[in-house]
Motif scaffolding. Structure first.
Motif, PDB file in Angstrom:
ATOM      1  N   ASP A  96       0.853  -1.185   0.000  1.00  0.00           N
ATOM      2  CA  ASP A  96       0.000   0.000   0.000  1.00  0.00           C
ATOM      3  C   ASP A  96       0.892   1.240   0.000  1.00  0.00           C
ATOM      4  N   SER A  97       1.532   1.493  -1.126  1.00  0.00           N
ATOM      5  CA  SER A  97       2.589   2.506  -1.198  1.00  0.00           C
ATOM      6  C   SER A  97       2.094   3.926  -0.972  1.00  0.00           C
ATOM      7  N   ASP A  98       0.809   4.191  -1.223  1.00  0.00           N
ATOM      8  CA  ASP A  98       0.290   5.546  -1.009  1.00  0.00           C
ATOM      9  C   ASP A  98      -0.466   5.671   0.307  1.00  0.00           C
ATOM     10  N   GLN A  99      -0.369   4.635   1.164  1.00  0.00           N
ATOM     11  CA  GLN A  99      -1.003   4.638   2.485  1.00  0.00           C
ATOM     12  C   GLN A  99      -2.502   4.944   2.419  1.00  0.00           C
ATOM     13  N   SER A 100      -3.184   4.354   1.432  1.00  0.00           N
ATOM     14  CA  SER A 100      -4.622   4.587   1.278  1.00  0.00           C
ATOM     15  C   SER A 100      -5.463   3.677   2.158  1.00  0.00           C
ATOM     16  N   GLY A 101      -4.861   2.606   2.669  1.00  0.00           N
ATOM     17  CA  GLY A 101      -5.617   1.658   3.488  1.00  0.00           C
ATOM     18  C   GLY A 101      -6.183   0.496   2.702  1.00  0.00           C
ATOM     19  N   TYR A 102      -5.961   0.477   1.393  1.00  0.00           N
ATOM     20  CA  TYR A 102      -6.395  -0.669   0.589  1.00  0.00           C
ATOM     21  C   TYR A 102      -5.443  -0.858  -0.585  1.00  0.00           C
ATOM     22  N   LEU A 103      -5.472  -2.042  -1.158  1.00  0.00           N
ATOM     23  CA  LEU A 103      -4.601  -2.379  -2.277  1.00  0.00           C
ATOM     24  C   LEU A 103      -5.401  -2.381  -3.570  1.00  0.00           C
ATOM     25  N   SER A 104      -4.902  -1.661  -4.558  1.00  0.00           N
ATOM     26  CA  SER A 104      -5.538  -1.671  -5.871  1.00  0.00           C
ATOM     27  C   SER A 104      -5.037  -2.866  -6.671  1.00  0.00           C
ATOM     28  N   GLN A 105      -5.674  -3.113  -7.798  1.00  0.00           N
ATOM     29  CA  GLN A 105      -5.207  -4.200  -8.667  1.00  0.00           C
ATOM     30  C   GLN A 105      -3.789  -3.913  -9.151  1.00  0.00           C
ATOM     31  N   ASN A 106      -3.470  -2.656  -9.405  1.00  0.00           N
ATOM     32  CA  ASN A 106      -2.112  -2.308  -9.831  1.00  0.00           C
ATOM     33  C   ASN A 106      -1.102  -2.581  -8.725  1.00  0.00           C
TER      34      ASN A 106
END
Length: 292
Positions: A96-106
């Protein structure tokens, strides 16, 4: 992408192929590292940028002020990517490189390609087909609570997925075949990164040293040599080399061949040097040879 001087011109092409931008070799072949920042107050660590590298390559890099070789983002530590089964919390935090709290498909695609030898097209199809199974909240991303389903899939299903088919790099003496091999988008041209990556891969496939290991310095030297004379062959200034510019007499193909064969470690298939490491073949070249 704004490129730091520490990243070569093949960096973007390497990233597109899940390769380390420093050595231009597959990330999954070695221990993978990420760059992190540690808070001086809490000592907690967070990913500083989304890029992956070989751990050994980053450890051997000059610090350049502790900045990412690709995006120049500051970092405090280079850390090995943790095992998701042994330490899922840290693994999730780093993916979670942008610290959004979730993982995108990318996010998931990039970390899997960095750590497993898989065909990217096959992986993207599998993620698309199975994403809703893991994304139970329909948020578009995988939360930490939803992570076990994804990790089970990675462990049980992807381990049985065939690795991408090996494609042998054509010898550059077959100039047309070499051009067509690296013209992956089939637009009839090659940019700097594609040519530089092709040079590194060609040299690596024909190296005669016992451990078949290309030094970071030599890889950078190839890229610097190419960048120094690119304008000589890119006649229209398009940033790309057309097929005609590549194949013309005394064109870029001839210059690359001369540069490669000027190196005593290079042994093109079928040459006398392939049968014996004695002697060297040196040809005049308009590409400046930068010693590594």
């Amino acid at each position: 992408m704004e490129r730091n001087e520490s990243a070569g011109i093949a960096a973007e092409a390497a990233i597109e192929h899940a390769e380390c931008c420093i050595c231009i070799m597959p990330l999954c072949d070695e221990t993978v590292a990420v760059l992190v920042n540690e808070s001086k107050r809490t000592h907690l660590r967070q990913r500083s940028c989304p890029h992956y590298f070989h751990y050994d390559c980053m450890c051997q890099m000059p610090s350049f002020g502790q900045r990412c070789p690709l995006c120049r983002t500051p970092y405090t530590h280079c850390e090995k990517m943790p095992d998701p089964q042994a330490d899922p919390d840290i693994w999730f935090k780093y993916v979670d490189s942008d610290q959004s709290g979730y993982l995108s498909q990318n996010n998931v695609r990039d970390v899997i390609l960095a750590t497993l030898s898989l065909d990217q097209t096959v992986l993207e199809k599998l993620l698309e087909e199975n994403w809703e199974r893991w994304d139970r909240t329909k948020s578009g991303g995988i939360t930490r609570k939803e992570l076990p389903g994804l990790l089970n899939f990675v462990k049980e299903s992807l381990g049985r997925t065939s690795p991408p088919a090996f494609k042998e790099v054509p010898d550059i003496s077959d100039r047309k075949a070499w051009f067509d091999f690296w013209d992956e988008d089939q637009d009839g041209s090659l940019d700097r990164g594609e040519v530089a990556r092709g040079m590194v891969k060609t040299f690596d496939q024909n190296i005669i040293t016992p451990n078949r290991t290309l030094s970071r310095e030599k890889i950078q030297a190839f890229q610097m040599s190419l960048e120094a004379v690119w304008g000589t062959f890119d006649h229209n200034g398009s940033g790309k080399i057309t097929r005609a510019e590549f194949l013309s007499p005394n064109g870029l193909a001839d210059a690359i061949i001369a540069l490669l064969e000027s190196d005593p470690q290079y042994s093109p298939r079928g040459s006398p040097r392939a049968r014996s490491s004695r002697g060297s073949v040196v040809r005049d070249t308009s590409l400046p040879v930068i010693n590594a």
